[in-house]
Design a protein around this motif. Structure first.
Motif: not given
Length: 116
Positions: A20-25, A49-50, A70-71, A75-78
């Motif tokens: 969530g931190t990455v997405e918000i950033a 979509t991410r 990025w990989k 991966h962690y998003s999945d």
């Protein structure tokens, strides 16, 4: 702080918070620091979509995130999606949480020059 708790699902919670931190950033970068005015409908389309979010962030030369990072982000998003949206409960190890925490720190340093 979450990792120090004696919760059975602490790593699962930690991974979701980190993701969530990455997405918000990424959203905050696009909205406030990209130099582009995105409409609400454009942001909704990007964040549907991410993969689209990652593609959009990669357009900015000031965001120099390596292919390996990025990989890991993907991966962690999945993994987060599996934890939230699928019936099976994927396990999350302490090592994975630590690795993702390091990835999140790198992303925040690159986007916002934060120091940890």
């Amino acid at each position: 702080m979450i990792a120090k708790q004696h919760l059975e699902q602490r790593n699962r919670i930690a991974l979701i918070v980190l993701d969530g931190t990455v997405e918000i950033a990424f959203k905050e970068f696009l909205v406030h620091d990209s130099g582009v005015h995105y409409t609400d409908s454009q942001l909704l389309a990007i964040f549907k979509t991410r993969h689209t979010v990652h593609t959009e962030i990669r357009k900015y030369s000031q965001v120099k995130i390596s292919a390996d990072m990025w990989k890991k982000i993907a991966h962690y998003s999945d993994l987060r999606n599996k934890l939230i949206h699928q019936r099976a409960t994927a396990g999350v190890s302490d090592k994975e949480v630590e690795d993702f925490r390091e990835v999140v720190e790198i992303v925040l340093k690159k986007l916002y020059k934060l120091k940890f």
